[in-house]
Design a protein around this motif. Structure first.
Motif, PDB file in Angstrom:
ATOM      1  N   ASN A  48       0.832  -1.212   0.000  1.00 50.45           N
ATOM      2  CA  ASN A  48       0.000   0.000   0.000  1.00 50.45           C
ATOM      3  C   ASN A  48       0.864   1.259   0.000  1.00 50.45           C
ATOM      4  O   ASN A  48       0.683   2.173   0.812  1.00 50.45           O
ATOM      5  N   ILE A  49       1.798   1.299  -0.923  1.00 48.34           N
ATOM      6  CA  ILE A  49       2.717   2.429  -1.032  1.00 48.34           C
ATOM      7  C   ILE A  49       1.950   3.663  -1.519  1.00 48.34           C
ATOM      8  O   ILE A  49       1.183   3.598  -2.470  1.00 48.34           O
ATOM      9  N   LYS A  50       2.195   4.787  -0.857  1.00 47.53           N
ATOM     10  CA  LYS A  50       1.485   6.023  -1.182  1.00 47.53           C
ATOM     11  C   LYS A  50       2.318   6.982  -2.022  1.00 47.53           C
ATOM     12  O   LYS A  50       1.775   7.889  -2.656  1.00 47.53           O
ATOM     13  N   ALA A  51       3.628   6.823  -2.007  1.00 44.08           N
ATOM     14  CA  ALA A  51       4.510   7.679  -2.804  1.00 44.08           C
ATOM     15  C   ALA A  51       5.871   7.025  -2.925  1.00 44.08           C
ATOM     16  O   ALA A  51       6.235   6.171  -2.100  1.00 44.08           O
ATOM     17  N   CYS A  52       6.621   7.416  -3.948  1.00 39.79           N
ATOM     18  CA  CYS A  52       8.003   6.947  -4.123  1.00 39.79           C
ATOM     19  C   CYS A  52       8.928   8.165  -4.064  1.00 39.79           C
ATOM     20  O   CYS A  52       8.591   9.230  -4.591  1.00 39.79           O
ATOM     21  N   LEU A  53      10.074   7.984  -3.434  1.00 43.87           N
ATOM     22  CA  LEU A  53      11.117   9.017  -3.403  1.00 43.87           C
ATOM     23  C   LEU A  53      12.398   8.378  -3.919  1.00 43.87           C
ATOM     24  O   LEU A  53      13.041   7.587  -3.232  1.00 43.87           O
ATOM     25  N   PHE A  54      12.761   8.715  -5.158  1.00 45.79           N
ATOM     26  CA  PHE A  54      13.919   8.099  -5.802  1.00 45.79           C
ATOM     27  C   PHE A  54      14.879   9.171  -6.322  1.00 45.79           C
ATOM     28  O   PHE A  54      14.464  10.238  -6.778  1.00 45.79           O
ATOM     29  N   VAL A  55      16.178   8.853  -6.259  1.00 47.20           N
ATOM     30  CA  VAL A  55      17.217   9.661  -6.904  1.00 47.20           C
ATOM     31  C   VAL A  55      17.557   8.940  -8.201  1.00 47.20           C
ATOM     32  O   VAL A  55      18.335   7.995  -8.209  1.00 47.20           O
ATOM     33  N   THR A  56      16.966   9.362  -9.296  1.00 44.85           N
ATOM     34  CA  THR A  56      17.049   8.596 -10.544  1.00 44.85           C
ATOM     35  C   THR A  56      18.359   8.811 -11.288  1.00 44.85           C
ATOM     36  O   THR A  56      18.765   7.972 -12.090  1.00 44.85           O
ATOM     37  N   ASN A  57      19.024   9.950 -11.056  1.00 45.28           N
ATOM     38  CA  ASN A  57      20.299  10.246 -11.720  1.00 45.28           C
ATOM     39  C   ASN A  57      21.427  10.308 -10.698  1.00 45.28           C
ATOM     40  O   ASN A  57      21.457  11.199  -9.857  1.00 45.28           O
ATOM     41  N   PHE A  58      22.332   9.321 -10.769  1.00 39.21           N
ATOM     42  CA  PHE A  58      23.532   9.263  -9.929  1.00 39.21           C
ATOM     43  C   PHE A  58      23.167   9.240  -8.446  1.00 39.21           C
ATOM     44  O   PHE A  58      23.590  10.073  -7.645  1.00 39.21           O
ATOM     45  N   ASN A  59      22.360   8.230  -8.153  1.00 41.77           N
ATOM     46  CA  ASN A  59      21.863   7.994  -6.803  1.00 41.77           C
ATOM     47  C   ASN A  59      22.964   8.037  -5.754  1.00 41.77           C
ATOM     48  O   ASN A  59      24.094   7.641  -5.998  1.00 41.77           O
ATOM     49  N   ASN A  60      22.611   8.552  -4.617  1.00 39.71           N
ATOM     50  CA  ASN A  60      23.495   8.566  -3.449  1.00 39.71           C
ATOM     51  C   ASN A  60      22.968   7.511  -2.480  1.00 39.71           C
ATOM     52  O   ASN A  60      21.842   7.646  -2.005  1.00 39.71           O
ATOM     53  N   PRO A  61      23.724   6.406  -2.214  1.00 40.70           N
ATOM     54  CA  PRO A  61      25.169   6.268  -2.371  1.00 40.70           C
ATOM     55  C   PRO A  61      25.649   5.407  -3.538  1.00 40.70           C
ATOM     56  O   PRO A  61      26.849   5.317  -3.755  1.00 40.70           O
ATOM     57  N   LEU A  62      24.758   4.758  -4.302  1.00 37.35           N
ATOM     58  CA  LEU A  62      25.225   3.796  -5.305  1.00 37.35           C
ATOM     59  C   LEU A  62      25.780   4.447  -6.567  1.00 37.35           C
ATOM     60  O   LEU A  62      26.593   3.850  -7.263  1.00 37.35           O
ATOM     61  N   GLY A  63      25.310   5.643  -6.887  1.00 30.02           N
ATOM     62  CA  GLY A  63      25.741   6.276  -8.131  1.00 30.02           C
ATOM     63  C   GLY A  63      25.016   5.768  -9.356  1.00 30.02           C
ATOM     64  O   GLY A  63      25.394   6.091 -10.481  1.00 30.02           O
ATOM     65  N   SER A  64      23.960   4.972  -9.177  1.00 32.00           N
ATOM     66  CA  SER A  64      23.240   4.407 -10.314  1.00 32.00           C
ATOM     67  C   SER A  64      22.490   5.497 -11.075  1.00 32.00           C
ATOM     68  O   SER A  64      22.084   6.509 -10.506  1.00 32.00           O
ATOM     69  N   CYS A  65      22.324   5.276 -12.372  1.00 31.83           N
ATOM     70  CA  CYS A  65      21.576   6.211 -13.224  1.00 31.83           C
ATOM     71  C   CYS A  65      20.591   5.406 -14.063  1.00 31.83           C
ATOM     72  O   CYS A  65      20.993   4.596 -14.899  1.00 31.83           O
ATOM     73  N   MET A  66      19.310   5.609 -13.829  1.00 28.67           N
ATOM     74  CA  MET A  66      18.284   4.884 -14.577  1.00 28.67           C
ATOM     75  C   MET A  66      18.374   5.197 -16.072  1.00 28.67           C
ATOM     76  O   MET A  66      18.405   6.372 -16.456  1.00 28.67           O
ATOM     77  N   PRO A  67      18.396   4.191 -16.924  1.00 31.34           N
ATOM     78  CA  PRO A  67      18.277   4.453 -18.361  1.00 31.34           C
ATOM     79  C   PRO A  67      16.932   5.116 -18.662  1.00 31.34           C
ATOM     80  O   PRO A  67      15.971   4.963 -17.910  1.00 31.34           O
TER      81      PRO A  67
END
Length: 476
Positions: A246-265
């Motif tokens: 029952n998730i009400k919202a998402c909070l994502f760092v889509t470009n160069f996430n902290n701490p992984l540094g991932s960047c969603m295509p």
């Protein structure tokens, strides 16, 4: 636009770098002399020198007295990537970890080498030019900047932010922008506009500890979503988890996430928006690292693909320009009126002069010029730090290879507790962020986050070497 000569030396350097990456040129191989490179490429000696200086700054080649340039390092020498975490079985109540307070305690100490701060060193920011913009802002303001700013924010600043949206494929007007006191304020307003205490939100795992603390302060539960160190959030898992938890919202760092540094295509970003539209739940997109990219163009946002107004994009100039000015903003989509009402209730207005000064800085075209220099410096530093980790950390170390942002995520042997390592490192005047603070679960005890925001120096190299020695000591 970059000057032609700069284009030329970068093109030559990029070609040589690709040959090193593919191991056509191997470690120890001698490169053509500067004179030979100049003739082969049809460029001046100065341009040939610049190409080699660029590669030397990245740590890929080295000069040898009276001998020439040689390949020093290959990216293939880098360690393997950390693995994606296992899914959790339930959402967690958020607690403020004492470890976070301990790490914060040493973030401002003057006598410590701080690998713990995910930001550029002050020396890399254009303080003098921003000061000139502040003076201009004071002169231009009818009341000298002592009056209240409008609720939605400085108009000139909002116009400049709207103009910048073209770089990530946005079509934004000044009426779509709400200014804030930094990015955390933008995230807070966005979360308050889309959730209520007791709701569950989705975050990446590992997640920035500041987001975990923010969720705690708002009385929210957190579901940690498995996140790949290259491509970001596991969308298949998220799609199934939304109705289940029952998730009400998402909070994502889509470009160069902290701490992984991932960047969603881009394809993943488009799919993420489609999934959330299906469930009609908002995405709060933290894009604070989006301008710090090492590739040829700025990555898109999920906001780029948002046609229904469910994405609230948040950003600031705190990481790229002036952390102390606290200039942030949000593009809140269909939640704009809620965000404005909350801003009126919580802060009334943003400081007039800092926001006007940043607007002036942007109007004069200084920002993009500064960013080009900053991105080059950070890319070079990231490679130097990666090399040092490969040289000084144990063989079984895993480390990310981000293409933007400020941080490396390092996974050590499971015998190593990085909070114990942290306490040991402090005695040697070195700090970092232990992995345990990036999760509510009992995870990442053997991980750490290292910032490459400080320019490469002998002191930095000695600091990483010290960490390597301490890790080996704890692992035995």
């Amino acid at each position: 636009m970059l000057k032609t000569a700069e284009h030329l030396y970068l093109q030559i350097a990029d070609r040589i770098e690709q040959l090193i990456e593919k191991e056509v040129l191997k470690i120890g191989d001698k490169l053509p002399s500067v004179r030979t490179l100049s003739k082969e490429q049809g460029v001046s000696l100065s341009t040939a020198f610049q190409a080699y200086y660029h590669l030397e700054a990245k740590g890929l080649i080295e000069p040898r007295p009276k001998s020439g340039y040689y390949v020093r390092f290959s990216p293939r020498k880098l360690r393997d990537l950390p693995k994606t975490c296992e899914p959790v079985k339930k959402a967690s109540e958020v607690t403020v970890n004492e470890m976070i307070a301990r790490v914060f305690q040493h973030m401002t100490a003057d006598n410590i080498l701080k690998f713990s701060i995910a930001a550029a060193a002050d020396s890399m920011l254009p303080a003098a030019k921003i000061s000139k913009s502040m003076v201009q802002a004071m002169r231009k303001a009818p009341d000298g900047g002592i009056g209240y700013e409008s609720l939605q924010g400085n108009l000139d600043l909002r116009r400049q932010i709207a103009r910048m949206s073209i770089l990530w494929g946005g079509v934004v007007s000044e009426e779509d922008v709400v200014t804030t006191n930094g990015c955390t304020d933008a995230l807070t307003l966005s979360l308050c506009a889309t959730t209520q205490p007791g709701d569950t939100i989705a975050l990446e795992s590992p997640a920035y500890y500041g987001s975990l603390q923010l969720a705690a302060s708002l009385g929210l539960k957190v579901l940690e979503v498995p996140t790949n160190p290259v491509t970001g959030v596991d969308l298949e898992y998220l799609d199934k988890a939304i109705p289940r938890f029952n998730i009400k919202a998402c909070l994502f760092v889509t470009n160069f996430n902290n701490p992984l540094g991932s960047c969603m295509p881009d394809t993943h970003k488009r799919e993420l928006v489609r999934i959330l539209e299906k469930y009609d739940i908002p995405l709060i997109e933290d894009d604070i690292y989006g301008d710090i990219y090492f590739g040829r163009e700025r990555p898109a946002l999920c906001k780029t693909f948002d046609e229904s107004g469910i994405v609230l994009a948040c950003n600031s100039f705190s990481k790229s320009l002036a952390p102390g000015y606290r200039v942030g903003w949000t593009l809140p989509g269909k939640y704009k009126e809620k965000v404005l009402r909350l801003k009126r209730n919580h802060s009334i207005a943003c400081p007039s002069l800092p926001h006007a000064a940043i607007a002036h800085f942007l109007e004069n075209g200084r920002y993009e010029h500064h960013l080009r220099t900053l991105r080059k410096q950070l890319h070079t530093q990231s490679l130097r730090y990666l090399q040092a980790v490969a040289d000084y950390f144990p063989e079984d170390t895993l480390v990310t290879r981000p293409m933007g942002g400020f941080v490396l995520w390092v996974a050590l042997n499971e015998q190593v507790n990085t909070f114990e390592l942290y306490e040991l490192a402090l005695k040697h005047k070195v700090s970092f962020a232990p992995g345990r603070i990036f999760s509510l679960q009992d995870r990442y005890r053997n991980c750490l986050r290292i910032s490459y925001g400080s320019p490469w120096s002998r002191q930095v190299e000695e600091g990483i070497k010290t960490l390597g020695k301490l890790i080996r000591k704890l692992g035995n």
